[in-house]
Design an enzyme around this catalytic site. Structure first.
Site, short mmCIF file in Angstrom:
data_model
loop_
_atom_site.label_atom_id
_atom_site.label_comp_id
_atom_site.label_asym_id
_atom_site.label_seq_id
_atom_site.Cartn_x
_atom_site.Cartn_y
_atom_site.Cartn_z
N GLN A 1 -5.07 -1.34 9.75
CA GLN A 1 -4.89 -2.66 9.15
C GLN A 1 -5.49 -3.73 10.07
O GLN A 1 -5.15 -3.83 11.24
CB GLN A 1 -3.40 -2.92 8.91
CG GLN A 1 -3.10 -4.18 8.14
CD GLN A 1 -3.59 -4.13 6.68
OE1 GLN A 1 -3.49 -3.12 6.01
NE2 GLN A 1 -4.15 -5.24 6.21
N ASP B 1 -11.27 3.10 3.99
CA ASP B 1 -11.66 1.70 3.86
C ASP B 1 -13.17 1.56 3.69
O ASP B 1 -13.67 0.47 3.37
CB ASP B 1 -11.24 0.91 5.12
CG ASP B 1 -9.97 0.10 4.87
OD1 ASP B 1 -9.69 -0.20 3.69
OD2 ASP B 1 -9.28 -0.22 5.86
N LYS C 1 0.84 -1.21 0.00
CA LYS C 1 0.00 0.00 0.00
C LYS C 1 0.88 1.25 0.00
O LYS C 1 0.64 2.20 -0.75
CB LYS C 1 -0.92 0.01 1.23
CG LYS C 1 -2.08 -0.97 1.10
CD LYS C 1 -2.87 -1.15 2.38
CE LYS C 1 -3.93 -2.22 2.19
NZ LYS C 1 -4.63 -2.60 3.43
#
Ligand code: NAD
Length: 317
Positions: free
Chosen positions: A106, A129, A62
């Site tokens: 995460q 997200d 990422k």
């Protein structure tokens, strides 16, 4: 299905997630350049708790993609022993910083941490997200939202491959908040007729056999067999399953030299939830690897750029 029908069918089209992801990233890169010309650099904060090797790989790729596109990125690595309260303070700090447009926590987090509370503490405007209930609600009501990256990637690959969704019958197998449910909402918003199946659906095949578009997000190899697929359907395989048994690889991919070589090198291979044989019946399908998985990071980049614009009133909120 008769052999005749099989012979009459055209070869299934492979939907190349890597190529589509490259397109999306290139477009995001152009948007970043345009924002930079206005003195704005989109920024993404990634919070990685503890030392989870698998999550570490995702986080690295990422951040690498951020660097390629000119997005500022910052990695925060609280210790495994971090408390929920400490994490809430860390998130509050990121919420308050103007140069941070996106906050990504995460997952999975250690069990002693209250994941739900933390995800809800991220400002919806910075929730790249798309996991915050406010964004889920916006998506549900068809308003502009930061949408979860994997299902957003599914809709994007369908759109860019010019696969009609409007008026089609779509079946989504899996109802997680990360993939299945938002995928179903997005398909409805795109005017498909949608059925959501899950582990308690009796006679799964009854639904999958009718699907023009079949999205499978479960995490079980060969859940979908050829008999469960309508010939000519579009198959979207979200599952990620690691196979470590050589005999199993040979059974699933007989004579596939590239698979065998990859397996020899890494000691494992990744497969989806749809049996490879079933792909032959499709009009189009996303392979594993190289399908939906490749799109997720591209959509995260896109969301970070969108978040930077939304927060500054540069697109309609
Ligand atoms: P999850 O475990 O949260 O959800 C799995 C879903 O499958 C549940 O809704 C469950 O009801 C359903 N299910 C389980 N067994 C079933 C059965 N026998 N029949 C029908 N439904 C069944 O998983 P998730 O987070 O949604 O992920 C699903 C899969 O997608 C996993 O393999 C995961 O690794 C993969 N995934 C891929 C990406 C990507 O970028 N490609 C992103 C997220 C998840």
């Amino acid at each position: 299905m008769s052999d005749m029908t099989v012979q009459e069918m055209q070869a299934a089209r492979v939907l190349d997630g890597v190529a589509v992801a490259a397109e999306i990233k290139a477009e995001a890169g152009l948007e970043v350049a345009a924002l930079k010309a206005q003195g704005i650099q989109p920024g993404l904060a990634v919070v990685l708790v503890g030392d989870l090797a698998a999550s570490g790989i995702y986080v690295r790729s990422k951040r690498k993609t951020c660097a390629e596109l000119g997005i500022y990125s910052e990695l925060l690595t609280p210790d495994e022993s971090v408390t929920t309260e400490e994490m809430l303070a860390l998130i509050a700090g990121l919420n308050a910083r103007d140069e941070i447009d996106g906050i990504l926590i995460q997952l999975p987090l250690p069990r002693h941490v209250d994941t739900r509370r933390l995800l809800e503490a991220v400002l919806p405007e910075k929730d790249v997200d798309g996991f915050h209930p406010v964004n889920a609600g916006r998506l549900q009501t068809g308003r502009p939202a930061l949408a979860p990256c994997t299902p957003a990637g599914i809709l994007e690959i369908l759109r860019r491959s010019e696969i009609e969704v409007h008026g089609k019958y779509a079946v989504v197998v899996g109802r997680s908040n990360i993939v299945g449910k938002p995928a179903a909402v997005m398909l409805v918003n795109a005017s498909a007729t949608v059925t959501v199946c899950h582990r308690f659906t009796p006679d799964l095949a009854r639904y999958t056999r009718e699907a023009d578009i079949l999205v499978v997000a479960v995490g079980r190899p060969e859940l979908i067999t050829p008999e469960m697929v309508k010939p000519g359907a579009v198959l979207i395989d979200v599952g990620i399953n690691r196979i470590t048994d050589a005999a199993e690889v040979e059974r699933l991919f007989p004579g596939d030299a590239a698979r065998a070589e990859g397996f020899q090198k890494r000691g494992s291979t990744v497969v989806g939830d749809i049996a490879p044989e079933a792909f032959r019946l499709a009009s189009a399908y996303t392979p594993v690897p190289g399908g939906v998985g490749a799109l997720t990071i591209a959509m995260l980049m896109q969301n970070t750029v969108t978040a930077a614009k939304l927060r500054r009133g540069l697109v309609m909120g």
